[in-house]
Write an enzyme that holds these catalytic residues in place. Structure first.
Site, mmCIF file in Angstrom:
data_model
loop_
_atom_site.group_PDB
_atom_site.id
_atom_site.type_symbol
_atom_site.label_atom_id
_atom_site.label_comp_id
_atom_site.label_asym_id
_atom_site.label_seq_id
_atom_site.Cartn_x
_atom_site.Cartn_y
_atom_site.Cartn_z
ATOM 1 N N CYS A 323 -2.276 -1.435 4.127
ATOM 2 C CA CYS A 323 -1.699 -2.257 3.385
ATOM 3 C C CYS A 323 -0.909 -3.195 3.845
ATOM 4 O O CYS A 323 -0.498 -4.468 3.604
ATOM 5 C CB CYS A 323 -0.863 -1.361 2.282
ATOM 6 S SG CYS A 323 0.282 -0.248 3.026
ATOM 7 N N HIS A 778 4.386 2.081 1.703
ATOM 8 C CA HIS A 778 3.280 1.136 1.133
ATOM 9 C C HIS A 778 3.998 -0.223 1.089
ATOM 10 O O HIS A 778 5.007 -0.413 0.709
ATOM 11 C CB HIS A 778 3.060 1.535 0.005
ATOM 12 C CG HIS A 778 1.809 0.967 -0.657
ATOM 13 N ND1 HIS A 778 0.514 1.004 -0.138
ATOM 14 C CD2 HIS A 778 1.655 0.119 -1.898
ATOM 15 C CE1 HIS A 778 -0.280 0.439 -0.856
ATOM 16 N NE2 HIS A 778 0.331 -0.062 -1.803
#
Length: 834
Positions: A323, A778
């Protein structure tokens, strides 16, 4: 059935791919058309390149014409029908136990249809060979049973690769004998009874560092290592009867495996066969962490956020901890410099438009395979993200509107499948100690690495005199002026450093806990103005006093250093450094940063003006013979007293210019994971008597188009640092590497960027992060997407479009309230000049 192809006998000389060869059978190497498309993918039986058969692009035909390879294997993949109801007595799926994407066998999910084609018979589309001969089956099986290029890049995605190290393999135990039960009850230095780590050298028991999920720790096991040098320890509560456990090596600063753990524990009277696991392992804690970090896809009123599709709104599927890369790539390809350089049409003329630049480049590409060419992969990414062909609901082949925000997808529309840039990631990360792995990485570090990769490639491809306007990375480049003034003689020195990202310190002021309103008892911090953070670096409040060895003869004294902008970039990237050392571990803090009204920055007051009338410059110590490196003894003593190795202390002092222990320590914590952090320091300067750069280092620079003499000089001038050597070469394009030539004959290039005023910027994008560390959690990106023709749907933001959230393959219109909150907690801010 017999084939009519007269060339079929030539297949007998074809060999199956070697284990080390990449077989691109899943996807075209020049676009994201794949084996699931109607036409499938053609795999060259000579070099195993994968190419599509689209009539507009037809990369298969182009490859045949360029390479002269005339046989391909067409591969199409069809999904098998899944049973709708689980059979009676069938076990439910197992609960995930490790950081891994559960691997399903390809043959259980899909049927593959393969056809060999001869392009000599039909140079336009290839003629299918329909024979069932042993030869064609052998060739076909060789391709289909090999490890595909995508699988090579994604093997063990989301799974930690823990190995043994020299410290575990060569472990020497200096104590023996059973440990009394009370000796395993709590840490020897505090009363903690969990998160306990047993030293496998001397059986000392200490608590670990605090961990995610509320696991307490005071770092006494680390203190024990710093005092004794005993590096290997085991977490008591994780030992299993099978001999498994969490092993940590403090010398390597990483999780490790001890192949002889059972034997090592028996030395202390511990029988693993009667033990049971009582605490979560580090892997299990990280699983919880990864599963918990998710950005909300619902609005404040609880409604689902609206998916969007079309050009410029294509998602990127998570390859496993990727990510950080996806958020950076989405941001870069939203910028005009990257769109025009790698696609050419802003916005694309239609959802099916291909980049004309891609076709032009492939005619002159020097690489035999597109998968090995950075330019080809950048053009492929641009085509995938900007064309809109792949930005459709999963399972749909519909083309979307040119304006992605004018006609949002209907309610309950599934997400996009997302592009999988596995080949791009493998190419860009190749040879890098961190980005070649599948571990989570820092988005800011990846951005800097990626810009360096692009510059190196473009310099090699275009030469040192390449047109700067065609170099998209220059949109970020600017000069940062550093002024140093000795407080004794008041002489000054000016230095300009070329930068791409401006890192800002963010002061942490913890607020009192509000136990009534916050049951989680999570620490909260006072908001900080972004302009205040800027001022601490490039404003009047950014002046800092430091100890200094004056070159003008004042001896050891004090100096004042001030930093300002020498030039301004077209795109300004601000990196919010929200870190604090907790038990020696850099921990990210959620400190709210408040942006100016309208997300507008004006930087006119932060510009420097260089040497002023009446100022006298300090002597240039680099003007004469190379000087011996001097390391301030007080700073060395402080750093070594904190447990840092001598070589690292010296590098920190060298990198920060003898600016004091605090500055050096900050540099150390930012570079502890550098692969060359423990390498010896070469003698500075260009003296032939100093250590010669290695052949490998010289070759790396020579491959970029520089001469051996230039490469050697750059490496000497930068103490052997490859990345600094590249920057030095770019800043000294006329230096031929002749060590006997006068330095005055070689003037550095003027700094990149512009000096024009006013310097006003507006927020274009921001990258947010959830998690306690930049190496876990994330990342997502919020990007302001401009409308094309639907003015009625615009947000109230001066007609500049809407905020779109890019969360891997999920691309949605962002909720206004969430955007305002997440802006405050962003990690990277990207401002466009207006």
């Amino acid at each position: 059935m017999a084939s009519n192809c007269p060339h079929i006998h030539e297949l007998s000389s074809f060999k199956s791919p070697r284990l080390s060869q990449s077989v691109h059978r899943e996807e075209c190497t020049q676009c994201f058309d794949n084996q699931d498309s109607t036409l499938g993918v053609d795999v060259c039986l000579t070099c195993f390149n994968g190419s599509c058969l689209d009539q507009d692009r037809h990369h298969s035909r182009t490859h045949v014409l360029r390479s002269g390879h005339t046989f391909t294997l067409n591969v199409k993949r069809l999904p098998k029908q899944k049973p709708s109801i689980r059979g009676e007595g069938e076990e439910p799926p197992a609960k995930m136990k490790k950081i891994a994407i559960a691997e399903e066998r390809e043959e259980d999910k899909y049927t593959h249809i393969t056809t060999i084609k001869c392009w000599k018979c039909d140079p336009q589309n290839g003629t299918p060979i329909t024979t069932d001969s042993i030869t064609t089956k052998t060739v076909s099986d060789g391709v289909m049973f090999s490890l595909s290029s995508a699988r090579q890049s994604e093997v063990k995605a989301w799974e930690e690769e823990i190995t043994a190290c020299g410290h575990t393999l060569m472990l020497e135990q200096i104590s023996s004998g059973p440990i009394p039960a009370e000796g395993l009850a709590h840490c020897v230095s505090c009363e903690l009874t969990s998160n306990l780590w047993l030293c496998l050298t001397c059986r000392a028991l200490g608590c670990g560092r605090a961990q995610f999920g509320g696991v307490g720790g005071n770092g006494h096991a680390l203190d024990h290592f710093n005092k004794t040098g005993h590096a290997v320890c085991v977490k008591l509560g994780t030992i299993t009867p099978e001999g498994g456990a969490d092993i940590y090596c403090y010398a390597c600063n990483d999780a490790r495996i001890d192949p002889e753990l059972t034997s090592h524990l028996s030395t202390f009277g511990i029988n693993v066969s009667v033990l049971s696991k009582t605490e979560k392992s580090m892997t299990e804690l990280q699983i919880e962490q990864n599963l918990t970090f998710d950005f909300s896809l619902t609005a404040e009123d609880g409604s689902a956020l609206q998916p969007v599709f079309g050009p410029g709104t294509t998602g990127l599927s998570n390859l496993g901890n990727s990510c950080y890369m996806a958020s950076v790539l989405q941001t870069l390809f939203a910028l005009p410099a990257f769109q025009s350089r790698y696609f050419g049409s802003i916005p694309p003329e239609s959802a099916s438009t291909s980049s004309p630049k891609a076709a032009t480049h492939w005619l002159t590409c020097a690489q035999a395979l597109p998968a090995e060419c950075v330019e080809c992969q950048m053009l492929k990414l641009a085509d995938g993200l900007l064309s809109g062909r792949y930005s459709v609901p999963h399972g749909s082949n519909q083309s979307q509107s040119q304006d992605p925000l004018a006609h949002p997808a209907p309610e309950n529309t599934p997400w996009q499948a997302g592009l999988k840039p596995a080949g791009f990631k493998a190419l860009v990360g190749r040879g890098h100690a961190e980005f070649a792995t599948m571990r989570q990485q820092d988005a800011e570090e990846f951005l800097s690495h990626f810009l360096t990769v692009l510059r190196r490639f473009n310099h090699q491809a275009q030469g040192a005199d390449a047109n700067a306007d065609a170099e998209p990375t220059e949109t970020f480049a600017f000069g940062l002026e550093q002024r140093l003034e000795c407080q004794e003689c008041h002489r000054v020195r000016y230095r300009i450093d070329n930068m791409d990202v401006l890192s800002l310190g963010v002061p942490a002021v913890e607020l009192p806990a509000d136990t009534e309103d916050d049951a989680s008892n999570k620490k909260k911090y006072a908001p900080v103005e972004l302009l205040a953070c800027l001022g601490m670096l490039v404003g009047p409040t950014g002046e800092e006093s430091l100890e200094y060895q004056c070159e003008a003869g004042c001896g050891k004294t004090n100096a004042v250093r001030r930093t300002q902008f020498a030039t301004f970039p077209e795109v300004l990237v601000l990196h919010a450094k929200k870190f604090q050392l907790v038990n020696w571990v850099p921990t990210k803090l959620d400190i709210p940063v408040l942006l100016p009204s309208g997300d507008i920055l004006t930087l006119d007051t932060y510009v420097g003006h260089g040497l002023q009338a009446g100022e006298i410059e300090l002597p240039n110590v680099n003007a004469g013979a190379p000087q011996a490196i001097q390391f301030d003894p007080d700073t060395m003593a402080q750093l070594e007293g904190m447990g840092f190795p001598t070589i690292r202390c010296q590098k920190a002092i060298l990198a920060t210019g003898n600016s004091g222990a605090e500055t050096a320590m900050e540099w150390l914590f930012g570079h502890m994971e550098d692969p060359d952090i423990d390498d010896p320091i070469p003698t500075p300067g260009s003296s032939p008597s100093g250590p010669e750069p290695s052949e490998g280092e010289i070759a790396m620079l020579s491959d970029m188009g520089f001469t051996n003499a230039q490469a050697k000089k750059a490496l000497r001038e930068t103490a052997g640092n490859i990345e600094r050597a590249v920057e030095w070469l770019f800043n000294h394009p006329d230096d031929n590497g002749d060590d006997t030539s006068s330095r005055k004959d070689t003037q550095p290039k003027p700094p990149p960027g512009s000096t024009r005023l006013p310097a006003r910027y507006r927020l274009k994008a921001f990258i947010s992060h959830k998690g306690p560390s930049v190496h876990s959690g994330h990342y997502v990106a919020h990007i302001r997407i401009r409308q094309v023709d639907n003015a009625d749907a615009m947000d109230v933001d001066n007609g500049e479009g809407k905020w779109v959230l890019f969360n891997d393959e999920k691309v949605v219109l962002a909720d206004k309230t969430s955007v305002e909150e997440l802006k405050k907690l962003a990690y990277l801010y990207v401002f466009e000049r207006v």
